[in-house]
Design a protein around this motif. Structure first.
Motif, mmCIF file in Angstrom:
data_model
loop_
_atom_site.group_PDB
_atom_site.id
_atom_site.type_symbol
_atom_site.label_atom_id
_atom_site.label_comp_id
_atom_site.label_asym_id
_atom_site.label_seq_id
_atom_site.Cartn_x
_atom_site.Cartn_y
_atom_site.Cartn_z
ATOM 1 N N ALA A 206 0.835 -1.198 0.000
ATOM 2 C CA ALA A 206 0.000 0.000 0.000
ATOM 3 C C ALA A 206 0.874 1.254 0.000
ATOM 4 O O ALA A 206 0.572 2.231 -0.701
ATOM 5 C CB ALA A 206 -0.940 -0.003 1.199
ATOM 6 N N CYS A 207 1.961 1.218 0.761
ATOM 7 C CA CYS A 207 2.902 2.350 0.788
ATOM 8 C C CYS A 207 3.526 2.551 -0.596
ATOM 9 O O CYS A 207 3.588 3.681 -1.091
ATOM 10 C CB CYS A 207 4.006 2.115 1.813
ATOM 11 N N ARG A 208 3.979 1.469 -1.197
ATOM 12 C CA ARG A 208 4.594 1.560 -2.525
ATOM 13 C C ARG A 208 3.611 2.149 -3.537
ATOM 14 O O ARG A 208 3.985 3.002 -4.346
ATOM 15 C CB ARG A 208 5.057 0.189 -2.989
ATOM 16 N N ALA A 209 2.378 1.691 -3.487
ATOM 17 C CA ALA A 209 1.358 2.183 -4.423
ATOM 18 C C ALA A 209 1.089 3.666 -4.193
ATOM 19 O O ALA A 209 0.933 4.433 -5.156
ATOM 20 C CB ALA A 209 0.078 1.377 -4.279
ATOM 21 N N ALA A 210 1.040 4.100 -2.946
ATOM 22 C CA ALA A 210 0.806 5.520 -2.650
ATOM 23 C C ALA A 210 1.974 6.375 -3.127
ATOM 24 O O ALA A 210 1.771 7.465 -3.668
ATOM 25 C CB ALA A 210 0.574 5.721 -1.160
ATOM 26 N N LEU A 211 3.191 5.890 -2.941
ATOM 27 C CA LEU A 211 4.361 6.639 -3.395
ATOM 28 C C LEU A 211 4.385 6.761 -4.918
ATOM 29 O O LEU A 211 4.913 7.727 -5.460
ATOM 30 C CB LEU A 211 5.643 5.982 -2.886
ATOM 31 N N ALA A 212 3.764 5.791 -5.597
ATOM 32 C CA ALA A 212 3.678 5.832 -7.059
ATOM 33 C C ALA A 212 2.436 6.604 -7.525
ATOM 34 O O ALA A 212 2.187 6.712 -8.720
ATOM 35 C CB ALA A 212 3.644 4.411 -7.614
ATOM 36 N N GLY A 213 1.658 7.118 -6.577
ATOM 37 C CA GLY A 213 0.459 7.877 -6.914
ATOM 38 C C GLY A 213 -0.734 7.010 -7.257
ATOM 39 O O GLY A 213 -1.712 7.488 -7.818
ATOM 40 N N GLU A 214 -0.683 5.746 -6.880
ATOM 41 C CA GLU A 214 -1.745 4.806 -7.227
ATOM 42 C C GLU A 214 -2.627 4.427 -6.040
ATOM 43 O O GLU A 214 -3.495 3.565 -6.176
ATOM 44 C CB GLU A 214 -1.120 3.529 -7.809
ATOM 45 N N ASN A 215 -2.402 5.030 -4.887
ATOM 46 C CA ASN A 215 -3.155 4.667 -3.693
ATOM 47 C C ASN A 215 -3.391 5.905 -2.851
ATOM 48 O O ASN A 215 -2.613 6.862 -2.887
ATOM 49 C CB ASN A 215 -2.388 3.606 -2.894
ATOM 50 N N ASP A 216 -4.445 5.879 -2.063
ATOM 51 C CA ASP A 216 -4.824 6.982 -1.183
ATOM 52 C C ASP A 216 -4.016 6.926 0.118
ATOM 53 O O ASP A 216 -3.756 5.838 0.641
ATOM 54 C CB ASP A 216 -6.321 6.859 -0.888
ATOM 55 N N VAL A 217 -3.650 8.077 0.643
ATOM 56 C CA VAL A 217 -2.846 8.158 1.870
ATOM 57 C C VAL A 217 -3.584 7.541 3.058
ATOM 58 O O VAL A 217 -2.985 6.827 3.861
ATOM 59 C CB VAL A 217 -2.475 9.634 2.160
ATOM 60 N N GLU A 218 -4.883 7.773 3.166
ATOM 61 C CA GLU A 218 -5.626 7.230 4.303
ATOM 62 C C GLU A 218 -5.795 5.713 4.204
ATOM 63 O O GLU A 218 -5.948 5.043 5.223
ATOM 64 C CB GLU A 218 -6.970 7.945 4.456
ATOM 65 N N THR A 219 -5.760 5.168 2.999
ATOM 66 C CA THR A 219 -5.759 3.709 2.839
ATOM 67 C C THR A 219 -4.464 3.143 3.395
ATOM 68 O O THR A 219 -4.463 2.115 4.082
ATOM 69 C CB THR A 219 -5.927 3.319 1.362
ATOM 70 N N VAL A 220 -3.365 3.819 3.122
ATOM 71 C CA VAL A 220 -2.069 3.408 3.672
ATOM 72 C C VAL A 220 -2.121 3.451 5.193
ATOM 73 O O VAL A 220 -1.669 2.523 5.858
ATOM 74 C CB VAL A 220 -0.924 4.305 3.149
#
Length: 116
Positions: free
Chosen positions: A58-72
């Motif tokens: 989830a962290c990797r996806a957020a850093l790539a702009g593919e995931n929401d911060v609150e999901t992380v």
């Protein structure tokens, strides 16, 4: 500090930090995706489990702009809870403590008026 860097840091932050217990039970606050990612990367490989993998991905996806911060944040909280690292909610503890002090079964003079 460039405008892009500030925007990135702001987007990285959790709405509310996650407090975990580290070392000998000392609280540490994780404020955003990068801190969670760094912390998860340092978790010993022998202790990693599926919850750890989900949070790390989830962290990797957020850093790539593919995931929401609150999901992380949610996946990190789930990992911390499962690893018994999540610190208790201090606001809830303080409220419970205040309720105990103000119970009608105690004499008013026994209440410490200076304690929060």
């Amino acid at each position: 500090m460039s405008r892009e860097w500030r925007r990135t840091v702001e987007e990285d932050c959790f709405r509310h930090p996650v407090t975990i217990l580290v070392g000998l039970g000392f609280p540490a606050e994780i404020h955003g995706v990068r801190e969670a990612y760094a912390w998860l990367n340092e978790w010993p490989p022998s202790k990693r489990n599926p919850t750890h993998s989900i949070a790390l991905n989830a962290c990797r996806a957020a850093l790539a702009g593919e995931n929401d911060v609150e999901t992380v944040r949610g996946t990190f909280v789930a990992f911390a809870r499962g690893a018994n690292l999540l610190a208790p909610n201090t606001a809830a503890i303080a409220a419970a403590r205040k309720a105990v002090r103000l119970t009608p079964f105690r004499k008013p003079e026994a209440v410490n008026r200076c304690a929060p």
